[in-house]
Design a protein around this motif. Structure first.
Motif, mmCIF file in Angstrom:
data_model
loop_
_atom_site.group_PDB
_atom_site.id
_atom_site.type_symbol
_atom_site.label_atom_id
_atom_site.label_comp_id
_atom_site.label_asym_id
_atom_site.label_seq_id
_atom_site.Cartn_x
_atom_site.Cartn_y
_atom_site.Cartn_z
ATOM 1 N N PRO A 133 15.663 -28.295 -31.852
ATOM 2 C CA PRO A 133 14.449 -28.346 -31.032
ATOM 3 C C PRO A 133 13.487 -29.418 -31.531
ATOM 4 O O PRO A 133 12.454 -29.137 -32.135
ATOM 5 C CB PRO A 133 13.867 -26.944 -31.219
ATOM 6 C CG PRO A 133 14.277 -26.571 -32.614
ATOM 7 C CD PRO A 133 15.635 -27.199 -32.831
ATOM 8 N N GLY A 134 13.832 -30.674 -31.289
ATOM 9 C CA GLY A 134 12.975 -31.752 -31.751
ATOM 10 C C GLY A 134 13.301 -33.048 -31.031
ATOM 11 O O GLY A 134 14.085 -33.066 -30.076
ATOM 12 N N THR A 135 12.700 -34.133 -31.499
ATOM 13 C CA THR A 135 12.928 -35.441 -30.913
ATOM 14 C C THR A 135 13.725 -36.320 -31.875
ATOM 15 O O THR A 135 13.833 -36.035 -33.074
ATOM 16 C CB THR A 135 11.600 -36.135 -30.573
ATOM 17 O OG1 THR A 135 10.794 -36.199 -31.756
ATOM 18 C CG2 THR A 135 10.849 -35.393 -29.486
ATOM 19 N N VAL A 136 14.243 -37.409 -31.338
ATOM 20 C CA VAL A 136 15.083 -38.328 -32.115
ATOM 21 C C VAL A 136 14.385 -38.786 -33.398
ATOM 22 O O VAL A 136 14.978 -38.797 -34.479
ATOM 23 C CB VAL A 136 15.484 -39.535 -31.244
ATOM 24 C CG1 VAL A 136 16.067 -40.663 -32.093
ATOM 25 C CG2 VAL A 136 16.476 -39.100 -30.176
ATOM 26 N N GLY A 137 13.106 -39.144 -33.297
ATOM 27 C CA GLY A 137 12.396 -39.624 -34.487
ATOM 28 C C GLY A 137 12.385 -38.605 -35.600
ATOM 29 O O GLY A 137 12.609 -38.940 -36.772
ATOM 30 N N GLY A 138 12.150 -37.341 -35.255
ATOM 31 C CA GLY A 138 12.094 -36.292 -36.270
ATOM 32 C C GLY A 138 13.443 -35.984 -36.864
ATOM 33 O O GLY A 138 13.582 -35.881 -38.087
ATOM 34 N N PHE A 139 14.484 -35.850 -36.020
ATOM 35 C CA PHE A 139 15.747 -35.458 -36.640
ATOM 36 C C PHE A 139 16.489 -36.618 -37.279
ATOM 37 O O PHE A 139 17.346 -36.412 -38.125
ATOM 38 C CB PHE A 139 16.639 -34.603 -35.732
ATOM 39 C CG PHE A 139 16.945 -35.084 -34.349
ATOM 40 C CD1 PHE A 139 16.477 -34.381 -33.252
ATOM 41 C CD2 PHE A 139 17.750 -36.185 -34.133
ATOM 42 C CE1 PHE A 139 16.797 -34.791 -31.958
ATOM 43 C CE2 PHE A 139 18.082 -36.591 -32.852
ATOM 44 C CZ PHE A 139 17.585 -35.894 -31.756
ATOM 45 N N VAL A 140 16.118 -37.874 -36.962
ATOM 46 C CA VAL A 140 16.641 -39.004 -37.741
ATOM 47 C C VAL A 140 16.004 -39.005 -39.125
ATOM 48 O O VAL A 140 16.675 -39.200 -40.140
ATOM 49 C CB VAL A 140 16.393 -40.337 -37.015
ATOM 50 C CG1 VAL A 140 16.620 -41.529 -37.954
ATOM 51 C CG2 VAL A 140 17.318 -40.464 -35.808
ATOM 52 N N LEU A 162 17.326 -50.341 -39.558
ATOM 53 C CA LEU A 162 17.962 -49.823 -40.763
ATOM 54 C C LEU A 162 19.303 -49.204 -40.416
ATOM 55 O O LEU A 162 19.365 -48.296 -39.576
ATOM 56 C CB LEU A 162 17.071 -48.760 -41.423
ATOM 57 C CG LEU A 162 15.669 -49.199 -41.847
ATOM 58 C CD1 LEU A 162 14.889 -48.016 -42.412
ATOM 59 C CD2 LEU A 162 15.735 -50.323 -42.882
ATOM 60 N N PRO A 163 20.407 -49.670 -41.031
ATOM 61 C CA PRO A 163 21.691 -49.003 -40.830
ATOM 62 C C PRO A 163 21.694 -47.642 -41.503
ATOM 63 O O PRO A 163 20.895 -47.382 -42.412
ATOM 64 C CB PRO A 163 22.688 -49.955 -41.496
ATOM 65 C CG PRO A 163 21.889 -50.703 -42.510
ATOM 66 C CD PRO A 163 20.505 -50.817 -41.949
ATOM 67 N N VAL A 164 22.588 -46.768 -41.062
ATOM 68 C CA VAL A 164 22.619 -45.405 -41.581
ATOM 69 C C VAL A 164 22.754 -45.386 -43.099
ATOM 70 O O VAL A 164 22.156 -44.526 -43.771
ATOM 71 C CB VAL A 164 23.742 -44.587 -40.902
ATOM 72 C CG1 VAL A 164 25.113 -45.175 -41.189
ATOM 73 C CG2 VAL A 164 23.685 -43.115 -41.325
ATOM 74 N N ALA A 165 23.497 -46.338 -43.679
ATOM 75 C CA ALA A 165 23.708 -46.346 -45.130
ATOM 76 C C ALA A 165 22.396 -46.504 -45.893
ATOM 77 O O ALA A 165 22.253 -45.997 -47.012
ATOM 78 C CB ALA A 165 24.678 -47.453 -45.515
ATOM 79 N N ASP A 166 21.414 -47.187 -45.286
ATOM 80 C CA ASP A 166 20.141 -47.417 -45.974
ATOM 81 C C ASP A 166 19.250 -46.177 -46.026
ATOM 82 O O ASP A 166 18.269 -46.154 -46.771
ATOM 83 C CB ASP A 166 19.370 -48.547 -45.293
ATOM 84 C CG ASP A 166 19.927 -49.921 -45.602
ATOM 85 O OD1 ASP A 166 20.996 -49.995 -46.253
ATOM 86 O OD2 ASP A 166 19.324 -50.932 -45.183
ATOM 87 N N LEU A 167 19.578 -45.153 -45.237
ATOM 88 C CA LEU A 167 18.739 -43.954 -45.225
ATOM 89 C C LEU A 167 19.102 -42.979 -46.332
ATOM 90 O O LEU A 167 18.357 -42.034 -46.593
ATOM 91 C CB LEU A 167 18.849 -43.254 -43.864
ATOM 92 C CG LEU A 167 18.410 -44.088 -42.657
ATOM 93 C CD1 LEU A 167 18.391 -43.221 -41.402
ATOM 94 C CD2 LEU A 167 17.047 -44.714 -42.869
ATOM 95 N N ASP A 168 20.252 -43.210 -46.986
ATOM 96 C CA ASP A 168 20.650 -42.391 -48.135
ATOM 97 C C ASP A 168 20.532 -40.905 -47.804
ATOM 98 O O ASP A 168 19.906 -40.130 -48.523
ATOM 99 C CB ASP A 168 19.781 -42.748 -49.351
ATOM 100 C CG ASP A 168 20.350 -42.198 -50.646
ATOM 101 O OD1 ASP A 168 21.568 -41.941 -50.697
ATOM 102 O OD2 ASP A 168 19.575 -42.024 -51.612
ATOM 103 N N SER A 208 16.020 -37.835 -45.875
ATOM 104 C CA SER A 208 16.347 -39.256 -45.881
ATOM 105 C C SER A 208 15.344 -39.950 -46.795
ATOM 106 O O SER A 208 14.354 -39.345 -47.216
ATOM 107 C CB SER A 208 16.251 -39.850 -44.476
ATOM 108 O OG SER A 208 14.890 -40.041 -44.104
ATOM 109 N N ARG A 209 15.607 -41.223 -47.071
ATOM 110 C CA ARG A 209 14.650 -41.934 -47.920
ATOM 111 C C ARG A 209 13.741 -42.857 -47.108
ATOM 112 O O ARG A 209 13.205 -43.831 -47.629
ATOM 113 C CB ARG A 209 15.369 -42.701 -49.022
ATOM 114 C CG ARG A 209 16.191 -43.892 -48.576
ATOM 115 C CD ARG A 209 16.751 -44.611 -49.799
ATOM 116 N NE ARG A 209 17.407 -45.850 -49.439
ATOM 117 C CZ ARG A 209 18.092 -46.595 -50.294
ATOM 118 N NH1 ARG A 209 18.224 -46.204 -51.554
ATOM 119 N NH2 ARG A 209 18.656 -47.724 -49.905
#
Length: 302
Positions: A129-136, A166-172, A178-179
């Motif tokens: 129950p959220g938006t893309v920004g929050g669950f990313v 940012l590619p997914v790898a950069d979010l650690d 996430s970072r």
């Protein structure tokens, strides 16, 4: 600086909507909490980047989506709260089973668009129950999958107004973490699925919706899962073992239906809700020796 101080800071010109001393309680699922010193609803990405680049650099900035996993404390939120509206809620199907999603798009819209395009693997977003920004940002997950499994990359506006991809790898990514730096705002993301049968995808989405309805207090003023699951354990079982199901403080209650949900029974303050959560944590620690970690984000002044 005090709330009154931030409220008096001169704001840059905008094309969107900028509101001082803006109530936030109606924007979050708990329906409690104080106002934002400023609420900014940008017209588009350029409006957001220009605004942040001209904002005094020590001004706190926080993004808010559907407010489904959030406690806004009763003293309100200092600085600027950014809310991404319709301009950020589009979902478009690209080549190779990739969906381009705005940061303000809700999970149900993303999963439904994927279903209609015959793209499988995103059904679990129906249960977030959220938006893309929050669950990313939080590596949101449900029913055995999480954002780290499907994210290709994301466009993020940093606190100084710089737009980066940012590619997914950069979010650690790790469990619900996430970072991404504080104040960074996810304005869009690309998710990749696989080819699938729309009927089968729809059936799985229906199964997820029915499971949520049966097990969670969705029709209450709640904030979703309160605590992270410790490794190898379920938070709700630990709360149950500590005898906290149905526990109350002021207008807040531990849900009878799902013990990892707190609910506002009608007139709870955010202090009631957060205080009840801390009492549950203390009882669980005393009973089981496990220190539960908050999954709900708590922000603002007490």
């Amino acid at each position: 600086m005090t709330g009154a101080g931030w409220g008096k800071v001169a704001m840059p010109p905008v094309r969107g909507k900028l509101t001082p001393h803006a109530p936030l309680d109606k924007l979050v699922w708990f329906k409690s909490g104080g106002p934002a010193d400023w609420l900014f609803e940008p017209a588009d990405v350029d409006d957001l980047t220009q605004f942040l680049s001209r904002l005094p650099e020590d001004t706190p900035v926080m993004a808010i989506g559907l407010g489904s996993n959030l406690i806004i404390r009763d003293g309100g939120v200092p600085g600027v709260v950014v809310r991404l509206g319709k301009a950020f809620a589009s979902v478009e199907v690209q080549r190779d089973c990739i969906l381009e999603c705005g940061g303000g798009a809700p999970g149900i819209l993303v999963s439904s668009t994927a279903r209609d395009a015959g793209i499988a693997g995103l059904e679990f977003l129906r249960g977030i129950p959220g938006t893309v920004g929050g669950f990313v940002r939080m590596n949101g997950g449900a029913y055995g999958r999480e954002v780290a499994d499907i994210l290709v990359d994301c466009d993020v506006v940093l606190p100084g107004g710089e737009l980066v991809t940012l590619p997914v790898a950069d979010l650690d990514y790790s469990y619900r973490h996430s970072r991404l730096p504080e104040g960074a705002i996810v304005v869009s993301a690309r998710f990749r699925g696989t080819r699938g049968d729309p009927a089968a995808i729809g059936a799985e989405m229906d199964r997820i919706a029915e499971a949520r309805e049966a097990s969670q207090p969705l029709r209450s003023k709640t904030g979703g899962s309160t605590f992270k699951n410790p490794e190898g354990r379920k938070a709700w079982q630990l709360v149950d073992e500590a005898g906290c199901r149905g526990l109350t403080r002021g207008g807040a209650q531990v849900s009878e239906k799902h013990a990892n949900f707190l609910i506002n029974t009608g007139d709870a303050t955010s202090a009631d809700i957060e205080g009840l959560g801390e009492e549950v944590r203390a009882r669980v620690a005393k009973t089981t020796g496990v220190a539960l970690e908050w999954e709900i984000k708590r922000v603002g002044r007490p």
